[in-house]
Every structure is written in structure tokens, then in C-alpha cells.
Design a protein around this motif. Structure first.
Motif, PDB file in Angstrom:
ATOM      1  N   THR A 171       0.831  -1.206   0.000  1.00  0.00           N
ATOM      2  CA  THR A 171       0.000   0.000   0.000  1.00  0.00           C
ATOM      3  C   THR A 171       0.865   1.256   0.000  1.00  0.00           C
ATOM      4  O   THR A 171       0.594   2.218  -0.728  1.00  0.00           O
ATOM      5  CB  THR A 171      -0.927   0.010   1.231  1.00  0.00           C
ATOM      6  N   MET A 172       1.926   1.253   0.818  1.00  0.00           N
ATOM      7  CA  MET A 172       2.805   2.414   0.870  1.00  0.00           C
ATOM      8  C   MET A 172       3.551   2.610  -0.448  1.00  0.00           C
ATOM      9  O   MET A 172       3.686   3.733  -0.935  1.00  0.00           O
ATOM     10  CB  MET A 172       3.800   2.267   2.035  1.00  0.00           C
ATOM     11  N   GLN A 173       4.012   1.521  -1.034  1.00  0.00           N
ATOM     12  CA  GLN A 173       4.726   1.629  -2.302  1.00  0.00           C
ATOM     13  C   GLN A 173       3.825   2.201  -3.389  1.00  0.00           C
ATOM     14  O   GLN A 173       4.240   3.061  -4.175  1.00  0.00           O
ATOM     15  CB  GLN A 173       5.245   0.253  -2.726  1.00  0.00           C
ATOM     16  N   GLN A 174       2.574   1.732  -3.431  1.00  0.00           N
ATOM     17  CA  GLN A 174       1.635   2.244  -4.429  1.00  0.00           C
ATOM     18  C   GLN A 174       1.345   3.719  -4.205  1.00  0.00           C
ATOM     19  O   GLN A 174       1.245   4.496  -5.163  1.00  0.00           O
ATOM     20  CB  GLN A 174       0.327   1.445  -4.368  1.00  0.00           C
ATOM     21  N   ALA A 175       1.224   4.123  -2.945  1.00  0.00           N
ATOM     22  CA  ALA A 175       0.964   5.530  -2.630  1.00  0.00           C
ATOM     23  C   ALA A 175       2.125   6.413  -3.072  1.00  0.00           C
ATOM     24  O   ALA A 175       1.914   7.507  -3.612  1.00  0.00           O
ATOM     25  CB  ALA A 175       0.717   5.688  -1.134  1.00  0.00           C
ATOM     26  N   VAL A 176       3.353   5.943  -2.846  1.00  0.00           N
ATOM     27  CA  VAL A 176       4.534   6.712  -3.234  1.00  0.00           C
ATOM     28  C   VAL A 176       4.600   6.844  -4.758  1.00  0.00           C
ATOM     29  O   VAL A 176       4.893   7.919  -5.293  1.00  0.00           O
ATOM     30  CB  VAL A 176       5.820   6.054  -2.685  1.00  0.00           C
ATOM     31  N   GLU A 177       4.326   5.761  -5.464  1.00  0.00           N
ATOM     32  CA  GLU A 177       4.351   5.803  -6.930  1.00  0.00           C
ATOM     33  C   GLU A 177       3.275   6.741  -7.476  1.00  0.00           C
ATOM     34  O   GLU A 177       3.521   7.507  -8.419  1.00  0.00           O
ATOM     35  CB  GLU A 177       4.174   4.393  -7.488  1.00  0.00           C
ATOM     36  N   ASN A 178       2.086   6.692  -6.894  1.00  0.00           N
ATOM     37  CA  ASN A 178       1.000   7.577  -7.338  1.00  0.00           C
ATOM     38  C   ASN A 178       1.348   9.044  -7.082  1.00  0.00           C
ATOM     39  O   ASN A 178       1.081   9.919  -7.909  1.00  0.00           O
ATOM     40  CB  ASN A 178      -0.301   7.225  -6.612  1.00  0.00           C
ATOM     41  N   LYS A 179       1.948   9.303  -5.908  1.00  0.00           N
ATOM     42  CA  LYS A 179       2.328  10.667  -5.564  1.00  0.00           C
ATOM     43  C   LYS A 179       3.410  11.172  -6.511  1.00  0.00           C
ATOM     44  O   LYS A 179       3.391  12.341  -6.927  1.00  0.00           O
ATOM     45  CB  LYS A 179       2.842  10.713  -4.124  1.00  0.00           C
TER      46      LYS A 179
END
Length: 216
Positions: free
Chosen positions: A107-115
């Protein structure tokens, strides 16, 4: 008031790294730092639910083992459990280590990529004449990073080269040397840009800011 992510000396160190790296080619490197890539609302709900459940279990154990809670009306039980839930959510919001406990790495990795993709647009990284911009994004809370090259660069440098730079940067960040990690990554990005053969134009101008950008 939130603490500053970098001192003036560290910010200058990063800026100088960008200036030096951009001397080697027509590339434009934009370092952006964020406290966290997402608010992660789900972590607050999960922490609140868990603390509320634990509070209810403790009350039940006390009730079954003694008569000290017999006098409590039902609404007070509910109020105490609700207060425990609020305390849990507040703790998750206040302490990073607690908040991370309720969020998966995926979840954190996806959030960082989206940001990173969002900031790529907001920072105008694609607005260079040769499409030679690179976003170097670091998020403190997740201790993760993303390198996003524009089309003019991604066609000349293999993805595995960026991944190598990225992994080195993440490892150094997690060892507690964030400024050094960013400067080293900028230097390596500059070397990749130079090796790619994307040359400066005769009238080349700095098209994107060299200063580290803070996304709060």
C-alpha cells in the motif's frame, strides 16, 4: 509546527549536486521531498478499531473477574470503548511507527508511486524542450523513493539503470543518510544522462528549478 525536512546547508548541498549533474548534459533533474505520500486514513480506522476492541476485552475481563464494574450503565461501557478507539486513532496519527504497523508495504509503495506521478505533472517535469526531465521523489514516512524520467530520457537509458540508482538511494535513506542518498542519486542520474548522449543546445537554459522542492 512541523519540523523542517532539511537544514539550509543540506538544501544547498542538494542544489549544488543538481547544478553539477546538469552540467554534463541537457537533462533537468528535479528533486522533490515529501513528509508522506498519503494520509493513509485506513490506518486510523484500523488502529481505532483495534484499540476499541482491546478496551472492550479489558472491561469484560474485569467484569468477569470482579464486581467492580457491575454499577456501570451500558452507555458508559460504550463511551469507554469509543474513547479507547479515539485514543488508538490519535496514536496512529501521532506516531509513525504505530501508523506503519497498520499499513502494508504494498500500500505504501503504491501511494509513493501515485504521488510521484502526480508531482511529475505538478512540477512541470515534462515541460523541457527535449523531454529530458527527471523527477527524483523521496517520501520520508515510507522511506521509499521513485525516479521518473521523461520520454526523451527513458528511450535512451535502460530501466534497469534507473532501478540500480533507485535501490542504492533507498538503501542509503533507510540507513539514515537521506541528504547523502539524494546527492549520490543526483550524481548518478547526471552520469546516466551524460552517457545517454543527450547534448546541451548552444543556447541551453535552465528550464526547471535546481532547488529541492518540499511537498508538505
Amino acid at each position: 509546527m512541523a519540523y523542517p525536512l532539511f537544514s539550509k546547508e543540506e538544501s544547498l548541498q542538494i542544489k549544488n549536486a543538481v547544478v553539477e549533474a546538469e552540467k554534463l548534459s541537457a537533462g533537468e533533474i528535479v528533486p522533490v521531498i515529501s513528509r508522506q505520500a498519503s494520509w493513509y486514513e485506513q490506518s486510523l480506522w484500523r488502529a481505532g478499531a483495534l484499540f476499541s476492541l482491546i478496551t472492550g476485552m479489558v472491561l469484560t475481563i474485569i467484569y468477569l473477574s470482579s464486581e467492580s464494574l457491575l454499577w456501570l450503565p451500558p452507555y458508559l461501557w460504550l463511551l469507554i470503548c469509543t474513547t479507547g478507539g479515539i485514543a488508538g486513532a490519535t496514536l496512529a496519527e501521532s506516531l509513525s511507527v504505530v501508523k506503519r504497523f497498520f499499513i502494508s508495504n504494498k500500500t505504501m509503495q503504491q501511494a509513493v508511486e501515485n504521488k510521484a506521478r502526480q508531482l511529475f505533472v505538478e512540477q512541470g517535469v515534462s515541460h523541457t524542450e527535449q523531454r529530458s526531465g527527471i523527477l527524483l521523489f523521496v517520501s520520508y514516512f515510507e522511506k521509499q523513493a521513485v525516479i521518473l524520467p521523461d520520454l526523451g530520457i527513458s528511450e535512451l537509458v535502460e530501466q534497469k539503470e534507473w532501478e540500480n540508482v533507485l535501490q542504492k538511494m533507498i538503501n542509503t535513506i533507510r540507513s539514515g543518510h537521506t541528504t547523502q542518498a539524494i546527492c549520490d542519486a543526483i550524481k548518478e542520474c547526471g552520469a546516466l544522462l551524460e552517457a545517454s548522449g543527450i547534448q546541451k543546445a548552444i543556447d541551453d537554459q535552465n528550464q526547471l528549478p535546481d532547488e529541492v522542492q518540499i511537498d508538505d
